[in-house]
Every structure is written in structure tokens, then in C-alpha cells.
Design a protein around this motif. Structure first.
Motif, PDB file in Angstrom:
ATOM      1  N   GLU A 192      39.920  65.329  -0.609  1.00 30.00           N
ATOM      2  CA  GLU A 192      39.130  64.169  -1.012  1.00 30.00           C
ATOM      3  C   GLU A 192      38.098  63.726   0.016  1.00 30.00           C
ATOM      4  O   GLU A 192      37.274  62.871  -0.278  1.00 30.00           O
ATOM      5  N   THR A 193      38.089  64.325   1.181  1.00 29.51           N
ATOM      6  CA  THR A 193      36.990  64.082   2.122  1.00 29.51           C
ATOM      7  C   THR A 193      35.720  64.782   1.643  1.00 29.51           C
ATOM      8  O   THR A 193      34.631  64.512   2.156  1.00 29.51           O
ATOM      9  N   ARG A 201      34.304  60.044  -1.876  1.00 29.86           N
ATOM     10  CA  ARG A 201      34.739  60.687  -0.633  1.00 29.86           C
ATOM     11  C   ARG A 201      35.367  59.659   0.298  1.00 29.86           C
ATOM     12  O   ARG A 201      34.953  58.513   0.347  1.00 29.86           O
ATOM     13  N   VAL A 202      36.357  60.100   1.038  1.00 27.62           N
ATOM     14  CA  VAL A 202      37.079  59.210   1.941  1.00 27.62           C
ATOM     15  C   VAL A 202      37.010  59.771   3.362  1.00 27.62           C
ATOM     16  O   VAL A 202      36.813  60.966   3.561  1.00 27.62           O
ATOM     17  N   VAL A 208      45.119  59.710   4.352  1.00 24.51           N
ATOM     18  CA  VAL A 208      44.491  60.629   3.403  1.00 24.51           C
ATOM     19  C   VAL A 208      45.193  61.987   3.441  1.00 24.51           C
ATOM     20  O   VAL A 208      45.460  62.606   2.398  1.00 24.51           O
TER      21      VAL A 208
END
Length: 321
Positions: A192-193, A201-202, A208
């Protein structure tokens, strides 16, 4: 005799009408980068498309479900090498449509969104394969505000970026095939980056990472393995912090994380990615922390190198100066 025939016909009718018995622990629905997918059984023909995804699978002890890996650009950690060698197929880069057709995967797992873009692999060509075509249904463009609908025959998920209408490959780089694959009953997962949509996006944090471990473990119905890996990671970082707190006279290492070289340009771990997270949790000082917002910055200026790092940490090796 007639009675036996009637009984047999009744049994056959009930057998065909009865719903399939779900595996224990299923169904499980995962929401990943804005896309939901429901797993009704354990994926058994997994292809990991980048090293980060491969090592998450290995850390969770899931090598028995892995049919192939791709894009291994560094040595596999020694604790997982035996498991890694048990995987039948390894691709140097993203596999061709023909190679994937031969494997017929039911789960694709990538660390970077490039693994699912139309420009990386001609997924539409692969999705025309007869074993998939009967499963396809029209997927939905989740981000209609990005662009008008893509031309017919292309993958359907469009995401943020500048489209150059004169550059077909540039356009295809902004098309993700994940909805199309999932419509064909092939599960997908993207770290999810690197979500397709920038708004989803994180930053790379331990939370995470732990969420990803739990998601993958849930997909394979091994939740306790994720908790064990998380406990091990937490214990390692806690030990470092304890040792530092007990030795107040020890100055934290100043570290420059050297990722790679492209001709004369060095790539370093910058402010916001996994290298920065590891250095932060290990009590180190990342001297490139202020260089850009990318996970790996190319600007190793005099301001950075003049900070006199005590450690040059390469992804290939560790050198202490």
C-alpha cells in the motif's frame, strides 16, 4: 429396480444442487488499495512479482503455495534460502503473458504498482486466453476523475499521472490491470505504499507493514504466523532500544543507506521508505532524511556527504568506515 433408479437420480440432483462447502476460515475479503476481493479458498498457484512480496511470503512460511517468483534483485536472506530454492520457477523480470498462461496463477502479489501496469506486462493479451475468457466481466473504473475511460482492449483501472496522448507506452503506464485480473478470479495484492491512486498511498511505518503481514496471512488462513513474525520484529527493535537506553554514552550511528548506482548517480535511502523506517527503529540517524520525499533520493549532495557518516549501509553489504 425402478426404486433404485429414482433414489440414484435424487442423490445426483441433490449433489449438483448443493452449494460447495467452503474451506474452514473462508470466505475472507481483503480491501487493498481501494480494490476488494473475496477469497473462498487458499490460493495455490502464487506468483510474486518483486522481492519484497517474495520475502513476505517466505517469512510467513508460505513457499508451498508459490509457483514462481520474479524480479529478485538481491540475495535472499539466509534464513529463507532453503525455502526459496524449493520454488519451481524464478523469473529474472516480470514474466511474459505466455509464461503466466503456463502457470495459470490464482494470486499475483507485487511490491510496486509497475507489476500490474499494462506497459510492464500485456495483461489484456493474457486475459484473452480461453481458460480466463469465460470468467471475465466488465470491471469498473474506480477513479473516473483521473481520465475518461481507456480505449477498448486496454486494462481498466486508471490512476494519477500525466497522460501523453502521443505516447502509447506512457498511457499504458497509467493503466493498472488489477480489476481485470480479479474479474478473471485471480486475486491480487499490492503493497500500500505504492497504491495506484496517490491518495490511497501510505507512508512506510511498522503499522503498515504489520497490516500487510496480517492481510497476507488471512488470505492463506494462517493468522497466527503473522502474529509470530510481528512479535519477532517488535522484539528485535525493542532490544535495540533497550541497549541504547542502557548505554547513554553511545552516540547513535550516522548512516547513509546506499541503495545502488546508476552510472554516476547514487541512489540512497531518503526520508520516507523502508530504509528510513529500519534506521529509525534501530536508533540510527539517517543523514539523508531531508533529501526529497521519495523513498530513494538521488541527490547525495555535499550537505549530505559532509555529515561524515560513520556507516555506509549498502543493500548488498554493510561497510563501516
Amino acid at each position: 429396480m425402478m426404486m433404485l433408479v429414482q433414489i440414484a437420480a435424487t442423490v445426483l440432483l441433490l449433489a449438483t444442487a448443493a452449494p460447495a462447502i467452503a474451506q474452514k476460515g473462508y470466505p475472507v475479503t481483503i480491501n487493498n488499495c481501494g480494490l476488494k476481493y473475496t477469497y473462498t479458498s487458499t490460493p495455490s498457484r502464487v506468483v510474486t512479482l518483486h522481492q519484497g512480496a517474495t520475502e513476505v511470503m517466505l517469512a510467513l512460511g508460505l513457499e508451498e503455495y508459490m509457483s514462481a517468483t520474479a524480479y529478485i534483485d538481491d540475495a535472499i536472506h539466509r534464513r529463507w534460502r532453503t525455502a526459496y530454492r524449493s520454488i519451481n520457477t524464478t523469473f529474472r523480470t516480470i514474466p511474459s503473458p505466455q509464461a503466466l498462461e503456463a502457470i495459470q496463477p490464482d494470486f499475483l502479489y507485487a511490491a510496486y504498482r509497475s507489476g500490474f501496469t499494462q506497459s510492464s506486462l500485456n495483461y489484456p493479451e493474457w486475459l484473452k486466453d480461453p481458460f480466463l475468457s469465460h470468467k471475465l466481466s466488465p470491471p469498473t473504473n474506480l477513479y473516473p476523475s483521473a481520465f475518461p475511460g481507456p480505449p477498448k482492449g486496454n486494462c481498466t483501472l486508471q490512476y494519477n499521472g500525466t497522460r501523453d496522448s502521443s505516447c502509447l507506452r506512457c498511457f499504458q503506464q497509467l493503466l493498472s490491470c488489477r480489476p481485470d485480473l480479479q474479474s478473471a478470479e485471480i486475486g491480487t495484492f499490492l503493497q500500500e505504499t505504492y497504491c495506484e491512486d496517490a491518495q490511497l498511498r501510505v507512508a512506510g511505518t511498522l503499522d503498515v507493514l504489520y497490516k500487510e503481514l496480517r492481510n497476507i496471512a488471512d488470505i492463506f488462513n494462517v493468522p497466527s504466523r503473522a502474529e509470530q513474525v510481528i512479535a519477532n520484529i517488535s522484539a528485535d527493535f525493542a532490544l535495540v532500544k533497550t541497549l541504547l537506553s542502557q548505554n547513554k554514552n553511545i552516540q547513535p550511528f550516522k548512516v547513509l543507506w546506499l541503495d545502488s548506482w546508476d552510472n554516476d548517480t547514487p541512489f540512497v535511502g531518503a526520508c520516507c521508505g523502508s530504509p528510513a523506517l529500519i534506521m529509525q527503529e534501530a536508533g540510527m540517524v539517517n543523514i539523508a532524511a531531508n533529501v526529497g520525499l521519495d523513498t530513494r533520493a538521488t541527490d547525495v549532495s555535499e550537505e549530505v556527504t559532509g555529515d561524515d557518516p560513520r556507516t555506509m549501509w549498502s543493500e548488498k553489504s554493510l561497510e563501516v568506515h
